[in-house]
Enzyme design. Structure first.
Site, mmCIF file in Angstrom:
data_model
loop_
_atom_site.group_PDB
_atom_site.id
_atom_site.type_symbol
_atom_site.label_atom_id
_atom_site.label_comp_id
_atom_site.label_asym_id
_atom_site.label_seq_id
_atom_site.Cartn_x
_atom_site.Cartn_y
_atom_site.Cartn_z
ATOM 1 C CG ASN A 153 23.964 6.933 29.382
ATOM 2 O OD1 ASN A 153 23.829 5.955 29.554
ATOM 3 N ND2 ASN A 153 23.140 7.786 28.762
ATOM 4 C CE LYS A 204 23.623 7.293 25.233
ATOM 5 N NZ LYS A 204 23.456 8.325 24.055
ATOM 6 C CG HIS A 261 18.999 9.479 27.977
ATOM 7 N ND1 HIS A 261 18.957 9.452 26.727
ATOM 8 C CD2 HIS A 261 20.437 9.763 28.438
ATOM 9 C CE1 HIS A 261 19.764 9.558 26.126
ATOM 10 N NE2 HIS A 261 20.771 10.067 26.953
ATOM 11 C CD GLU A 306 19.869 7.522 23.792
ATOM 12 O OE1 GLU A 306 20.332 6.771 24.470
ATOM 13 O OE2 GLU A 306 20.761 8.213 23.185
ATOM 14 C CD GLU A 337 22.224 14.154 28.202
ATOM 15 O OE1 GLU A 337 23.415 14.015 28.060
ATOM 16 O OE2 GLU A 337 21.201 13.377 28.020
ATOM 17 N N GLY A 356 24.940 12.223 20.539
ATOM 18 C CA GLY A 356 25.158 10.951 19.583
ATOM 19 C C GLY A 356 25.337 11.637 18.259
ATOM 20 C CB SER A 377 28.342 15.567 20.450
ATOM 21 O OG SER A 377 27.342 14.645 19.847
HETATM 22 P P1 PGA Z 1 26.512 11.425 23.664
HETATM 23 O O1 PGA Z 1 25.369 10.920 24.680
HETATM 24 O O2 PGA Z 1 27.753 12.156 24.349
HETATM 25 O O3 PGA Z 1 27.233 10.195 23.093
HETATM 26 O O4 PGA Z 1 26.035 12.486 22.581
HETATM 27 C C1 PGA Z 1 25.072 11.852 25.708
HETATM 28 C C2 PGA Z 1 24.124 11.355 26.333
HETATM 29 O O5 PGA Z 1 23.105 10.344 25.732
HETATM 30 O O6 PGA Z 1 23.699 11.304 27.566
#
Ligand code: PGA
Length: 248
Positions: A8, A10, A94, A96, A166, A172, A212
């Site tokens: 992803n 983003k 997601h 976010e 997740e 993140g 992460s």
């Molecule tokens: P990250 O993000 O690996 O940077 O923690 C995972 C995600 O948002 O799908």
């Protein structure tokens, strides 16, 4: 079932950076142990698709969002029919989008349905936040998200789904979930799916882990019972790290 590793990207990578990253991934990913899906921004998808086919890269494409309607007066939005034929997958729900863009469970349910209607595989993300985990509500939160987000999906459609667990607090942040906790949640999700759609269908739905993940911890998450792949954020922008995860 073959593993699935999803990157992803983003809101990162302009056109030039997209071309460079895809080309580098093509050179590195020569013997993947997984189906590898990358999800660049909407504006990069056409170019990414052209590079993938002209270079015969072992990559598939996904989008990061979809509108729940198929067409109409929805300024700035992108629909299933526009994505069909260009990508195979769409990330839906997601955290976010749930948190920053305030997407409700009802809207996410309609987006999952829009994917299925347009023959796109939804990668439905679910996960609890810090408070919910601390209060012992992690499982209840995740199963409630599933119940609401899958409300429009009938058993004959369910084998087209991918679910990504997740935990919000691990996305993140560099905070790593314990493999034991991930396994417990993966089993809870699996049993929920068995109950809802039957064992045969549940066995066809890949469960991914995300939050992460990186080159150092990917193998430990991939070793977890019922986890069939990863949804990688930050580390998917580093071609060496992401390629290594795809060839574990
Ligand atoms: P990250 O993000 O690996 O940077 O923690 C995972 C995600 O948002 O799908």
């Amino acid at each position: 079932m073959k593993r699935i590793i999803v990157g992803n990207w983003k809101m990162n990578m302009d056109l030039k950076q997209t071309a460079t990253l895809i080309t580098r991934l093509r050179t590195q990913i020569t013997n993947p142990t997984a189906r590898v899906v990358v999800c660049p921004s909407f504006v990069s998808l056409v170019q990414a698709s052209e590079i993938i086919s002209s270079q015969k890269a072992l990559l598939e494409l996904g989008a990061q969002n979809i509108n729940d309607n198929d067409e109409g007066a929805f300024t700035g939005e992108v629909s299933g029919p526009m994505l069909k034929g260009l990508v195979g997958y769409v990330i839906v729900g997601h955290s976010e989008r749930r948190i920053v863009f305030m997407e409700s469970n009802e809207l996410i349910a309609r987006k999952v349905a829009a994917c299925i209607r347009n023959k796109l595989t939804p990668i439905l993300c679910v996960g609890e936040n810090t408070n919910e985990r601390q209060e012992g509500l992690a499982k209840r939160t995740v199963l409630d998200q599933l119940e609401q987000n899958l409300s429009e999906i009938i058993p004959s459609e369910a084998s087209k789904l991918i679910i990504a667990y997740e935990p919000v607090w691990a996305i993140g942040t560099g905070v790593n979930a314990e493999p034991y906790d991930v396994e417990e949640m993966a089993l809870a999700i699996y049993h929920y799916l068995v109950n809802k759609y039957g064992t045969e269908t549940a066995d066809k739905i890949p469960l991914l882990y995300g939050g992460s993940t990186n080159g150092d911890n990917a193998a430990s998450y991939l070793a977890i019972n019922k986890i069939g792949g990863l949804l990688v954020g930050g580390a998917s922008l580093n071609y060496k790290v992401f390629s290594s995860i795809c060839q574990l």
